[in-house]
Scaffold this motif. Sequence first.
Motif, PDB file in Angstrom:
ATOM      1  N   TYR A 191     -16.035  -7.274   6.095  1.00 48.42           N
ATOM      2  CA  TYR A 191     -15.211  -8.046   5.142  1.00 48.42           C
ATOM      3  C   TYR A 191     -14.588  -9.275   5.797  1.00 48.42           C
ATOM      4  O   TYR A 191     -13.861 -10.012   5.149  1.00 48.42           O
ATOM      5  N   ILE A 249      -5.653   4.217 -10.422  1.00 48.84           N
ATOM      6  CA  ILE A 249      -5.754   5.673 -10.493  1.00 48.84           C
ATOM      7  C   ILE A 249      -4.567   6.351  -9.828  1.00 48.84           C
ATOM      8  O   ILE A 249      -4.149   5.973  -8.729  1.00 48.84           O
ATOM      9  N   THR A 251      -3.396  10.042  -8.422  1.00 49.13           N
ATOM     10  CA  THR A 251      -4.069  11.276  -8.005  1.00 49.13           C
ATOM     11  C   THR A 251      -3.744  12.431  -8.938  1.00 49.13           C
ATOM     12  O   THR A 251      -2.583  12.654  -9.278  1.00 49.13           O
ATOM     13  N   VAL A 295      -5.674   1.843  10.507  1.00 49.35           N
ATOM     14  CA  VAL A 295      -5.924   3.175  11.076  1.00 49.35           C
ATOM     15  C   VAL A 295      -7.306   3.650  10.631  1.00 49.35           C
ATOM     16  O   VAL A 295      -7.680   3.499   9.474  1.00 49.35           O
TER      17      VAL A 295
HETATM   18  N1  LIG Z   1      -2.830   6.281  -6.310  1.00 50.31           N
HETATM   19  C1  LIG Z   1      -2.548   7.338  -5.560  1.00 50.31           C
HETATM   20  O1  LIG Z   1      -2.235   8.433  -6.061  1.00 50.31           O
HETATM   21  C2  LIG Z   1      -2.666   7.190  -4.062  1.00 50.31           C
HETATM   22  C3  LIG Z   1      -2.693   8.298  -3.214  1.00 50.31           C
HETATM   23  C4  LIG Z   1      -2.906   8.098  -1.861  1.00 50.31           C
HETATM   24  C5  LIG Z   1      -3.049   6.802  -1.388  1.00 50.31           C
HETATM   25  N2  LIG Z   1      -2.944   5.766  -2.244  1.00 50.31           N
HETATM   26  C6  LIG Z   1      -3.076   4.367  -1.784  1.00 50.31           C
HETATM   27  O2  LIG Z   1      -4.418   4.171  -1.369  1.00 50.31           O
HETATM   28  C7  LIG Z   1      -4.432   3.105  -0.444  1.00 50.31           C
HETATM   29  C8  LIG Z   1      -5.301   3.482   0.718  1.00 50.31           C
HETATM   30  O3  LIG Z   1      -4.701   4.531   1.441  1.00 50.31           O
HETATM   31  P1  LIG Z   1      -5.305   4.931   2.827  1.00 50.31           P
HETATM   32  O4  LIG Z   1      -4.575   6.138   3.274  1.00 50.31           O
HETATM   33  O5  LIG Z   1      -6.777   4.975   2.754  1.00 50.31           O
HETATM   34  O6  LIG Z   1      -4.876   3.668   3.687  1.00 50.31           O
HETATM   35  P2  LIG Z   1      -5.121   3.436   5.192  1.00 50.31           P
HETATM   36  O7  LIG Z   1      -5.702   4.674   5.792  1.00 50.31           O
HETATM   37  O8  LIG Z   1      -3.888   2.870   5.771  1.00 50.31           O
HETATM   38  O9  LIG Z   1      -6.242   2.318   5.186  1.00 50.31           O
HETATM   39  C9  LIG Z   1      -6.504   1.759   6.393  1.00 50.31           C
HETATM   40  C10 LIG Z   1      -7.914   1.249   6.389  1.00 50.31           C
HETATM   41  O10 LIG Z   1      -7.978   0.063   5.605  1.00 50.31           O
HETATM   42  C11 LIG Z   1      -8.993  -0.743   6.176  1.00 50.31           C
HETATM   43  N3  LIG Z   1      -8.760  -2.137   5.842  1.00 50.31           N
HETATM   44  C12 LIG Z   1      -7.692  -2.919   6.172  1.00 50.31           C
HETATM   45  N4  LIG Z   1      -7.870  -4.165   5.653  1.00 50.31           N
HETATM   46  C13 LIG Z   1      -9.068  -4.148   4.999  1.00 50.31           C
HETATM   47  C14 LIG Z   1      -9.805  -5.112   4.279  1.00 50.31           C
HETATM   48  N5  LIG Z   1      -9.345  -6.367   4.089  1.00 50.31           N
HETATM   49  N6  LIG Z   1     -10.976  -4.747   3.715  1.00 50.31           N
HETATM   50  C15 LIG Z   1     -11.470  -3.490   3.881  1.00 50.31           C
HETATM   51  N7  LIG Z   1     -10.833  -2.529   4.591  1.00 50.31           N
HETATM   52  C16 LIG Z   1      -9.635  -2.864   5.127  1.00 50.31           C
HETATM   53  C17 LIG Z   1      -8.890  -0.512   7.653  1.00 50.31           C
HETATM   54  O11 LIG Z   1     -10.172  -0.661   8.220  1.00 50.31           O
HETATM   55  P3  LIG Z   1     -10.428  -1.849   9.285  1.00 50.31           P
HETATM   56  O12 LIG Z   1      -9.564  -1.498  10.460  1.00 50.31           O
HETATM   57  O13 LIG Z   1     -11.884  -1.785   9.511  1.00 50.31           O
HETATM   58  O14 LIG Z   1      -9.933  -3.094   8.624  1.00 50.31           O
HETATM   59  C18 LIG Z   1      -8.361   0.914   7.782  1.00 50.31           C
HETATM   60  O15 LIG Z   1      -9.354   1.824   8.177  1.00 50.31           O
HETATM   61  C19 LIG Z   1      -2.988   2.810  -0.073  1.00 50.31           C
HETATM   62  O16 LIG Z   1      -2.565   1.664  -0.788  1.00 50.31           O
HETATM   63  C20 LIG Z   1      -2.261   4.028  -0.575  1.00 50.31           C
HETATM   64  O17 LIG Z   1      -0.928   3.766  -0.904  1.00 50.31           O
HETATM   65  C21 LIG Z   1      -2.782   5.940  -3.545  1.00 50.31           C
END
Ligand SMILES: NC(=O)c1ccc[n+]([C@@H]2O[C@H](COP(=O)([O-])OP(=O)(O)OC[C@H]3O[C@@H](n4cnc5c(N)ncnc54)[C@H](OP(=O)(O)O)[C@@H]3O)[C@@H](O)[C@H]2O)c1
Length: 303
Positions: A191, A249, A251, A295
């Motif tokens: 990306y 969405i 969860t 992460v």
């Molecule tokens: N709606 C719900 O019920 C719910 C529940 C749980 C989580 N969430 C949300 O879901 C989201 C993701 O959570 P998560 O735990 O997966 O987050 P996370 O683990 O903090 O995501 C980190 C990852 O994002 C990647 N990343 C960073 N910038 C990026 C970009 N520009 N393009 C593509 N990848 C990128 C990083 O990969 P690189 O190091 O390769 O960049 C890293 O591996 C958060 O906003 C969280 O609040 C929502």
Amino acid sequence: MSRAVIFEQYGGPEVLHAVDRPVPQVIPGHAVVRVRAAGVQPFDAMFRSGAVRERMPARFPQTLGNEFAGEITAVGKGVADFEVGTAVLGWTMQQAYSEHLSVAADQIVRKPQSMPWAEAGVISASGQTASTALEVLHIRPGDTLVVHGAAGGVGSFAVQIAVARGAKVIGTARPANHAYLRSLGAIPVDYTDDLLANLHAAADNITAVVIAAGGEQAFLATSELGLERSRVATVAFHPLAQRLEIQQITTSRSLDRLKELIRLYEQGFLSIEIARTFSLGEAKQAHALIETGHVRGKIVILP
Ligand SMILES: NC(=O)c1ccc[n+]([C@@H]2O[C@H](COP(=O)([O-])OP(=O)(O)OC[C@H]3O[C@@H](n4cnc5c(N)ncnc54)[C@H](OP(=O)(O)O)[C@@H]3O)[C@@H](O)[C@H]2O)c1
């Protein structure tokens, strides 16, 4: 007494500290669990900072943490499926960063013996979020799914569940994470330069998209793909979601969903990357790390 991480005001990671509190009393329909592992989510940091205070205000002194694994130390009246000593994993509302918690018996399942504590502690929130998103999108064999943020907590679960369902999966990440994405069964896409061109180069028949991470760039590239609204979803809160009419969405957690994730794990479809582990006293460092947004896999607190 039981050690727990709390915060007494909104702020940076430094507002977190560990205190001693009474072990929770056992109440009907609940179990008291000695926590062995608690997953750290980006949401925990948003909750601590006050970023989501309108939607979910803190009640100070506030505990936190939504997913955990541990051993039952007491069972309340009416709990038939578990006994003292049973190893379980499950979800809770803002209390997992602690040595003990009280949880409703319909929010826990037995932990497979082969599953290490750290891995068991990070399935119940991130895994269920990924599973919910794929269910909403009706991911099936023949789909070509893009997962933005594929190396993260939610993204890495989404990739593996979709692969298990027979979909072809394209995952976006920095080049440093491309070997990791391949190991999960995804085609990695960079990306850091022209995301849209890289997506088109990876596949000409994209049928669905989940945005876990990636911000504005991921939302804009996704809308350029011109997919039906029903086949695009995000789990991240972003102002562009509403403007671009991308479904957001929430969860949907359930024992059936959690059991399905455990089944996938036992069948070898899910591998769980633990980026780092921390003690309760190191919760500040855990939050500083999750806030980098880079992460790979999951961060775990081992009380
Ligand atoms: N709606 C719900 O019920 C719910 C529940 C749980 C989580 N969430 C949300 O879901 C989201 C993701 O959570 P998560 O735990 O997966 O987050 P996370 O683990 O903090 O995501 C980190 C990852 O994002 C990647 N990343 C960073 N910038 C990026 C970009 N520009 N393009 C593509 N990848 C990128 C990083 O990969 P690189 O190091 O390769 O960049 C890293 O591996 C958060 O906003 C969280 O609040 C929502």
